[in-house]
Motif scaffolding. Structure first.
Motif, PDB file in Angstrom:
ATOM      1  N   ASP A   1      27.811  39.612  13.239  1.00 24.67           N
ATOM      2  CA  ASP A   1      28.890  38.637  13.112  1.00 24.67           C
ATOM      3  C   ASP A   1      29.750  38.909  11.879  1.00 24.67           C
ATOM      4  O   ASP A   1      30.969  38.697  11.894  1.00 24.67           O
ATOM      5  CB  ASP A   1      28.317  37.213  13.065  1.00 24.67           C
ATOM      6  N   LYS A   2      29.125  39.419  10.818  1.00 30.27           N
ATOM      7  CA  LYS A   2      29.875  39.747   9.610  1.00 30.27           C
ATOM      8  C   LYS A   2      30.717  41.014   9.816  1.00 30.27           C
ATOM      9  O   LYS A   2      31.834  41.127   9.311  1.00 30.27           O
ATOM     10  CB  LYS A   2      28.928  39.911   8.426  1.00 30.27           C
ATOM     11  N   VAL A   3      30.161  41.955  10.567  1.00 23.59           N
ATOM     12  CA  VAL A   3      30.917  43.159  10.907  1.00 23.59           C
ATOM     13  C   VAL A   3      32.166  42.794  11.710  1.00 23.59           C
ATOM     14  O   VAL A   3      33.268  43.284  11.446  1.00 23.59           O
ATOM     15  CB  VAL A   3      30.044  44.153  11.706  1.00 23.59           C
ATOM     16  N   LEU A   4      31.993  41.912  12.687  1.00 22.42           N
ATOM     17  CA  LEU A   4      33.120  41.469  13.508  1.00 22.42           C
ATOM     18  C   LEU A   4      34.166  40.729  12.675  1.00 22.42           C
ATOM     19  O   LEU A   4      35.372  40.878  12.892  1.00 22.42           O
ATOM     20  CB  LEU A   4      32.620  40.564  14.634  1.00 22.42           C
ATOM     21  N   THR A   5      33.705  39.939  11.712  1.00 21.59           N
ATOM     22  CA  THR A   5      34.639  39.207  10.864  1.00 21.59           C
ATOM     23  C   THR A   5      35.466  40.166  10.012  1.00 21.59           C
ATOM     24  O   THR A   5      36.681  40.014   9.889  1.00 21.59           O
ATOM     25  CB  THR A   5      33.885  38.225   9.947  1.00 21.59           C
ATOM     26  N   ARG A   6      34.812  41.165   9.423  1.00 25.12           N
ATOM     27  CA  ARG A   6      35.548  42.141   8.604  1.00 25.12           C
ATOM     28  C   ARG A   6      36.531  42.933   9.464  1.00 25.12           C
ATOM     29  O   ARG A   6      37.663  43.196   9.045  1.00 25.12           O
ATOM     30  CB  ARG A   6      34.569  43.087   7.905  1.00 25.12           C
ATOM     31  N   ALA A   7      36.098  43.299  10.668  1.00 17.44           N
ATOM     32  CA  ALA A   7      36.990  44.035  11.571  1.00 17.44           C
ATOM     33  C   ALA A   7      38.202  43.185  11.927  1.00 17.44           C
ATOM     34  O   ALA A   7      39.336  43.680  11.975  1.00 17.44           O
ATOM     35  CB  ALA A   7      36.244  44.448  12.833  1.00 17.44           C
ATOM     36  N   LYS A   8      37.967  41.898  12.163  1.00 15.27           N
ATOM     37  CA  LYS A   8      39.067  40.982  12.500  1.00 15.27           C
ATOM     38  C   LYS A   8      40.084  40.909  11.376  1.00 15.27           C
ATOM     39  O   LYS A   8      41.302  40.895  11.604  1.00 15.27           O
ATOM     40  CB  LYS A   8      38.491  39.601  12.806  1.00 15.27           C
ATOM     41  N   LEU A   9      39.620  40.882  10.133  1.00 12.50           N
ATOM     42  CA  LEU A   9      40.530  40.812   8.989  1.00 12.50           C
ATOM     43  C   LEU A   9      41.346  42.092   8.865  1.00 12.50           C
ATOM     44  O   LEU A   9      42.524  42.066   8.501  1.00 12.50           O
ATOM     45  CB  LEU A   9      39.729  40.563   7.703  1.00 12.50           C
ATOM     46  N   HIS A  10      40.736  43.228   9.178  1.00 16.43           N
ATOM     47  CA  HIS A  10      41.478  44.499   9.161  1.00 16.43           C
ATOM     48  C   HIS A  10      42.538  44.517  10.259  1.00 16.43           C
ATOM     49  O   HIS A  10      43.664  44.988  10.041  1.00 16.43           O
ATOM     50  CB  HIS A  10      40.527  45.679   9.333  1.00 16.43           C
ATOM     51  N   VAL A  11      42.175  44.015  11.433  1.00 19.32           N
ATOM     52  CA  VAL A  11      43.140  43.979  12.539  1.00 19.32           C
ATOM     53  C   VAL A  11      44.316  43.077  12.187  1.00 19.32           C
ATOM     54  O   VAL A  11      45.466  43.377  12.524  1.00 19.32           O
ATOM     55  CB  VAL A  11      42.453  43.495  13.837  1.00 19.32           C
ATOM     56  N   ALA A  12      44.037  41.974  11.507  1.00 19.61           N
ATOM     57  CA  ALA A  12      45.110  41.057  11.099  1.00 19.61           C
ATOM     58  C   ALA A  12      46.118  41.767  10.194  1.00 19.61           C
ATOM     59  O   ALA A  12      47.304  41.425  10.174  1.00 19.61           O
ATOM     60  CB  ALA A  12      44.526  39.846  10.380  1.00 19.61           C
ATOM     61  N   LYS A  13      45.640  42.785   9.464  1.00 16.36           N
ATOM     62  CA  LYS A  13      46.521  43.581   8.601  1.00 16.36           C
ATOM     63  C   LYS A  13      47.051  44.820   9.317  1.00 16.36           C
ATOM     64  O   LYS A  13      47.686  45.686   8.714  1.00 16.36           O
ATOM     65  CB  LYS A  13      45.766  44.010   7.342  1.00 16.36           C
ATOM     66  N   MET A  14      46.741  44.927  10.612  1.00 18.55           N
ATOM     67  CA  MET A  14      47.121  46.072  11.447  1.00 18.55           C
ATOM     68  C   MET A  14      46.535  47.380  10.928  1.00 18.55           C
ATOM     69  O   MET A  14      47.109  48.458  11.119  1.00 18.55           O
ATOM     70  CB  MET A  14      48.651  46.195  11.567  1.00 18.55           C
ATOM     71  N   ASP A  15      45.380  47.281  10.299  1.00 16.75           N
ATOM     72  CA  ASP A  15      44.674  48.459   9.809  1.00 16.75           C
ATOM     73  C   ASP A  15      43.618  48.841  10.844  1.00 16.75           C
ATOM     74  O   ASP A  15      42.437  48.489  10.717  1.00 16.75           O
ATOM     75  CB  ASP A  15      44.033  48.164   8.455  1.00 16.75           C
ATOM     76  N   LEU A  16      44.048  49.555  11.865  1.00 15.53           N
ATOM     77  CA  LEU A  16      43.157  49.888  12.972  1.00 15.53           C
ATOM     78  C   LEU A  16      42.042  50.830  12.542  1.00 15.53           C
ATOM     79  O   LEU A  16      40.904  50.721  13.029  1.00 15.53           O
ATOM     80  CB  LEU A  16      43.958  50.525  14.105  1.00 15.53           C
ATOM     81  N   ALA A  17      42.347  51.754  11.653  1.00 23.27           N
ATOM     82  CA  ALA A  17      41.342  52.735  11.227  1.00 23.27           C
ATOM     83  C   ALA A  17      40.154  52.043  10.564  1.00 23.27           C
ATOM     84  O   ALA A  17      38.986  52.369  10.849  1.00 23.27           O
ATOM     85  CB  ALA A  17      41.965  53.750  10.277  1.00 23.27           C
ATOM     86  N   GLN A  18      40.423  51.088   9.686  1.00 26.24           N
ATOM     87  CA  GLN A  18      39.339  50.375   9.018  1.00 26.24           C
ATOM     88  C   GLN A  18      38.573  49.489   9.981  1.00 26.24           C
ATOM     89  O   GLN A  18      37.352  49.331   9.872  1.00 26.24           O
ATOM     90  CB  GLN A  18      39.906  49.540   7.865  1.00 26.24           C
ATOM     91  N   ALA A  19      39.291  48.898  10.937  1.00 23.88           N
ATOM     92  CA  ALA A  19      38.618  48.067  11.938  1.00 23.88           C
ATOM     93  C   ALA A  19      37.652  48.900  12.765  1.00 23.88           C
ATOM     94  O   ALA A  19      36.504  48.494  13.008  1.00 23.88           O
ATOM     95  CB  ALA A  19      39.654  47.400  12.835  1.00 23.88           C
ATOM     96  N   VAL A  20      38.094  50.068  13.198  1.00 25.77           N
ATOM     97  CA  VAL A  20      37.230  50.963  13.978  1.00 25.77           C
ATOM     98  C   VAL A  20      36.029  51.406  13.140  1.00 25.77           C
ATOM     99  O   VAL A  20      34.896  51.474  13.637  1.00 25.77           O
ATOM    100  CB  VAL A  20      38.017  52.190  14.471  1.00 25.77           C
ATOM    101  N   ALA A  21      36.270  51.708  11.869  1.00 23.89           N
ATOM    102  CA  ALA A  21      35.174  52.119  10.988  1.00 23.89           C
ATOM    103  C   ALA A  21      34.129  51.011  10.863  1.00 23.89           C
ATOM    104  O   ALA A  21      32.915  51.278  10.880  1.00 23.89           O
ATOM    105  CB  ALA A  21      35.722  52.487   9.609  1.00 23.89           C
ATOM    106  N   GLU A  22      34.578  49.776  10.755  1.00 27.44           N
ATOM    107  CA  GLU A  22      33.644  48.646  10.674  1.00 27.44           C
ATOM    108  C   GLU A  22      32.846  48.509  11.971  1.00 27.44           C
ATOM    109  O   GLU A  22      31.626  48.347  11.958  1.00 27.44           O
ATOM    110  CB  GLU A  22      34.404  47.342  10.399  1.00 27.44           C
ATOM    111  N   LEU A  23      33.526  48.576  13.087  1.00 29.54           N
ATOM    112  CA  LEU A  23      32.877  48.345  14.386  1.00 29.54           C
ATOM    113  C   LEU A  23      31.894  49.446  14.761  1.00 29.54           C
ATOM    114  O   LEU A  23      31.040  49.245  15.636  1.00 29.54           O
ATOM    115  CB  LEU A  23      33.944  48.210  15.472  1.00 29.54           C
TER     116      LEU A  23
END
Length: 231
Positions: free
Chosen positions: A164-186
């Motif tokens: 759930d924490k991984v998903l939350t961090r990924a969501k925050l990256h997506v909100a910033k349109m930082d797809l690379a960081q979101a993928v890295a988190e997921l």
């Protein structure tokens, strides 16, 4: 004596004329060679300019596909032809997944919009008891729905590797349109949550790869433009 003098003058005249002719022929030969070199140089410039123009058109086509989430078919056709004589273009082409050429890539907006539903499904699968059949799936949906507000209210990246924490961090990256960081988190997810996010991750990775290839092509075009002869 007069005859000898005339002969001498005549001989000198022909020698002088011969030397001048030889000098003229040598000068003419140098000029012809210089002209030929110029023609070859200009021809190389024309070919280089033509390749550069084709590369710029192909790069612009890739950009259009990225912006409009359209197929890369036309761009790939142009790049494939260029790649026959340009190793760097070939490297860029080989990095692009075949599906991107036929199906295109998702836009950043589409990926941001899709993340919500994908992450909710991951959350539902995380909360649903395994092996409980339809009932457990319904329980998971209810729990995920009930926690949705809390999940989406997070504004500070939480620490920890819990799903759930991984998903939350990924969501925050997506909100910033930082797809690379979101993928890295997921990439830290596993099991059912990872399965729920797999489609989104694949689409995001596809876009990131094409973006990387586009950046390489732009840099290559800029380097080529600096080498094209300018009068």
């Amino acid at each position: 004596r007069i005859l000898e003098r005339e002969r001498g003058e005549l001989k000198a005249f022909f020698e002088k004329a011969g030397n001048q002719r030889a000098a003229t022929i040598e000068e003419l030969g140098s000029r012809v060679q210089a002209f030929n070199d110029l023609v070859v140089h200009d021809a190389d410039d024309v070919r280089a300019a033509s390749r550069l123009q084709a590369l710029l058109m192909a790069t612009a086509s890739v950009q259009h596909s990225l912006n409009k989430a359209k197929s890369l078919k036309d761009a790939m056709a142009m790049l494939t032809k260029l790649g026959e004589q340009d190793k760097l273009v070939k490297v860029a082409i080989d990095s692009i997944p075949p599906e991107a050429g036929t199906e295109g890539v998702s836009s950043v907006k589409e990926l941001c919009d899709r993340f919500g539903s994908a992450s909710f499904e991951a959350k539902r699968r995380l909360l649903a008891p395994e092996g409980g059949g339809m009932w457990s799936e319904m329980v998971g949906w209810g729990l995920a729905k009930g926690q949705a507000l809390i999940f989406w209210e997070a504004s500070v990246p939480p620490e920890g590797e819990e799903p759930d924490k991984v998903l939350t961090r990924a969501k925050l990256h997506v909100a910033k349109m930082d797809l690379a960081q979101a993928v890295a988190e997921l990439s830290a997810l596993s099991g059912r949550p990872a399965e729920a996010m797999s489609g989104w991750v694949d689409a995001a990775r596809r876009r990131l790869v094409v973006e990387q290839a586009h950046a390489l092509l732009r840099a290559h075009a800029a380097a080529l433009s600096a080498t094209v002869h300018k009068p």
